[in-house]
Scaffold this active site. Structure first.
Site, mmCIF file in Angstrom:
data_model
loop_
_atom_site.group_PDB
_atom_site.id
_atom_site.type_symbol
_atom_site.label_atom_id
_atom_site.label_comp_id
_atom_site.label_asym_id
_atom_site.label_seq_id
_atom_site.Cartn_x
_atom_site.Cartn_y
_atom_site.Cartn_z
ATOM 1 N N SER A 134 3.004 -2.847 12.241
ATOM 2 C CA SER A 134 4.465 -2.753 12.173
ATOM 3 C C SER A 134 5.090 -4.087 12.588
ATOM 4 O O SER A 134 4.499 -4.871 13.327
ATOM 5 C CB SER A 134 4.962 -1.643 13.100
ATOM 6 O OG SER A 134 4.495 -0.380 12.653
ATOM 7 N N GLU A 185 -6.843 4.202 8.280
ATOM 8 C CA GLU A 185 -6.750 5.640 8.002
ATOM 9 C C GLU A 185 -8.030 6.163 7.366
ATOM 10 O O GLU A 185 -8.428 7.313 7.618
ATOM 11 C CB GLU A 185 -5.546 5.903 7.095
ATOM 12 C CG GLU A 185 -4.232 5.652 7.816
ATOM 13 C CD GLU A 185 -3.048 5.481 6.884
ATOM 14 O OE1 GLU A 185 -1.933 5.302 7.399
ATOM 15 O OE2 GLU A 185 -3.241 5.511 5.649
ATOM 16 N N GLY A 212 3.505 2.372 13.296
ATOM 17 C CA GLY A 212 4.313 3.579 13.469
ATOM 18 C C GLY A 212 4.506 4.009 14.904
ATOM 19 O O GLY A 212 4.895 5.153 15.166
ATOM 20 N N GLU A 239 -4.868 -5.272 10.925
ATOM 21 C CA GLU A 239 -3.940 -4.164 11.161
ATOM 22 C C GLU A 239 -4.208 -3.577 12.543
ATOM 23 O O GLU A 239 -5.052 -2.692 12.703
ATOM 24 C CB GLU A 239 -4.039 -3.101 10.068
ATOM 25 C CG GLU A 239 -5.437 -2.613 9.730
ATOM 26 C CD GLU A 239 -5.394 -1.307 8.939
ATOM 27 O OE1 GLU A 239 -4.303 -0.847 8.581
ATOM 28 O OE2 GLU A 239 -6.464 -0.736 8.725
ATOM 29 N N HIS A 259 -9.509 0.559 5.370
ATOM 30 C CA HIS A 259 -8.212 0.812 6.012
ATOM 31 C C HIS A 259 -8.406 1.720 7.222
ATOM 32 O O HIS A 259 -9.265 2.595 7.238
ATOM 33 C CB HIS A 259 -7.260 1.453 5.009
ATOM 34 C CG HIS A 259 -5.838 1.487 5.462
ATOM 35 N ND1 HIS A 259 -5.366 2.441 6.338
ATOM 36 C CD2 HIS A 259 -4.789 0.671 5.182
ATOM 37 C CE1 HIS A 259 -4.089 2.218 6.571
ATOM 38 N NE2 HIS A 259 -3.707 1.154 5.891
ATOM 39 N N ASN A 271 0.863 -1.184 0.000
ATOM 40 C CA ASN A 271 0.000 0.000 0.000
ATOM 41 C C ASN A 271 0.897 1.230 0.000
ATOM 42 O O ASN A 271 1.547 1.531 1.000
ATOM 43 C CB ASN A 271 -0.905 -0.020 1.229
ATOM 44 C CG ASN A 271 -1.738 1.245 1.352
ATOM 45 O OD1 ASN A 271 -1.835 2.043 0.422
ATOM 46 N ND2 ASN A 271 -2.366 1.418 2.507
ATOM 47 N N TRP A 272 0.955 1.934 -1.124
ATOM 48 C CA TRP A 272 1.875 3.063 -1.251
ATOM 49 C C TRP A 272 1.317 4.351 -0.646
ATOM 50 O O TRP A 272 2.022 5.364 -0.602
ATOM 51 C CB TRP A 272 2.219 3.288 -2.724
ATOM 52 C CG TRP A 272 3.018 2.170 -3.313
ATOM 53 C CD1 TRP A 272 3.405 1.011 -2.686
ATOM 54 C CD2 TRP A 272 3.535 2.086 -4.638
ATOM 55 N NE1 TRP A 272 4.123 0.212 -3.549
ATOM 56 C CE2 TRP A 272 4.221 0.846 -4.754
ATOM 57 C CE3 TRP A 272 3.475 2.920 -5.748
ATOM 58 C CZ2 TRP A 272 4.845 0.437 -5.927
ATOM 59 C CZ3 TRP A 272 4.099 2.514 -6.923
ATOM 60 C CH2 TRP A 272 4.782 1.294 -7.007
ATOM 61 N N LYS A 273 0.054 4.318 -0.244
ATOM 62 C CA LYS A 273 -0.575 5.481 0.390
ATOM 63 C C LYS A 273 -0.412 6.729 -0.495
ATOM 64 O O LYS A 273 -0.429 6.613 -1.722
ATOM 65 C CB LYS A 273 -0.045 5.678 1.804
ATOM 66 C CG LYS A 273 -0.221 4.400 2.647
ATOM 67 C CD LYS A 273 -0.003 4.610 4.107
ATOM 68 C CE LYS A 273 -0.275 3.307 4.861
ATOM 69 N NZ LYS A 273 -0.185 3.492 6.314
#
Length: 219
Positions: free
Chosen positions: A215, A99, A175, A169, A97, A11-13
């Site tokens: 992570s 986010e 992070g 997740e 997701h 996932n390159w966001k």
């Protein structure tokens, strides 16, 4: 039990414009050209879907999107529909997701509709579930993950033949310097599989691929 092929999703966001995205896609495909026994998908920003798709053409790496709208067309400024993603060459899409949930208010109800729309469009849904730190410390991990998975597959009508991918997740391990142990990640993965089986049948539970999206550390 069926053999489940490992699945790695990048996932390159919101990173990279078209030129760098195309170069990275070519670098990735070159680096894994001789790798076998694993499926790989790259999910670049929407503006780079076309150039990344061309870079992936003829390789085993598939193109994916980072989100989509639940409707196939309509007056939804700024949104991208399932059919648009298919037209761009996408074969999978990340949905729910953390986010998207945190910053854009996406709900479990919206996720249910999006999963159904993705399946109808022949896009593989990569369904994201997981708990925040406050929820984990309150002992709500199992209840929350169960609720999220049930909501995500609720619109599928219990169809066991629908291929599904669920990414666990843990938001508290993204992070923050904290990571879930392998034991804990596997425990939640087993819960996710059980919930899928209870809602869509044993076949769905057996074939479901569960990814880890938090992570990690070398150990």
């Amino acid at each position: 039990m069926p053999k489940r092929v490992p699945f790695i999703v990048g996932n390159w966001k919101m990173h990279m414009t078209r030129g760098p995205a195309e170069r990275l896609a070519r670098d990735v495909t070159a680096a894994i050209a001789n790798v076998r026994g694993v499926d790989v998908a790259l999910c670049p920003p929407a503006t780079a879907l076309d150039v990344v798709g061309r870079a992936l053409a003829g390789t085993t790496v598939v193109l994916g999107a980072q989100t989509m709208h639940e409707e196939d067309k309509g007056a939804f400024t700024g949104e991208i529909s399932p059919s648009m993603l298919v037209d761009a060459g996408c074969r999978c899409v990340i949905l729910g997701h953390s986010e998207r949930r945190q910053w854009y208010g996406e709900t479990d109800a919206a996720l249910e509709r999006k999963v159904r729309s993705a399946v109808i469009a022949n896009l593989l849904p990569i369904i994201c579930v997981g708990e925040r730190l406050v929820e984990r410390e309150a002992g709500q991990t199992d209840a929350l993950v169960t609720m999220q998975v049930e909501a995500a597959v609720g619109g599928l009508g219990g169809r066991p033949a629908v291929p599904l991918v669920v990414a666990y997740e843990p938001v508290w391990a993204i992070g923050t310097g904290r990571t879930a142990t392998g034991e804990e990640a596997n425990r939640v993965a087993a819960l996710i599989r059980w919930v899928a089986a209870s809602r869509c049948g044993a076949q769905a539970g057996d074939t479901l691929r569960v990814l880890y999206g938090g992570s990690v550390k070398p150990d």
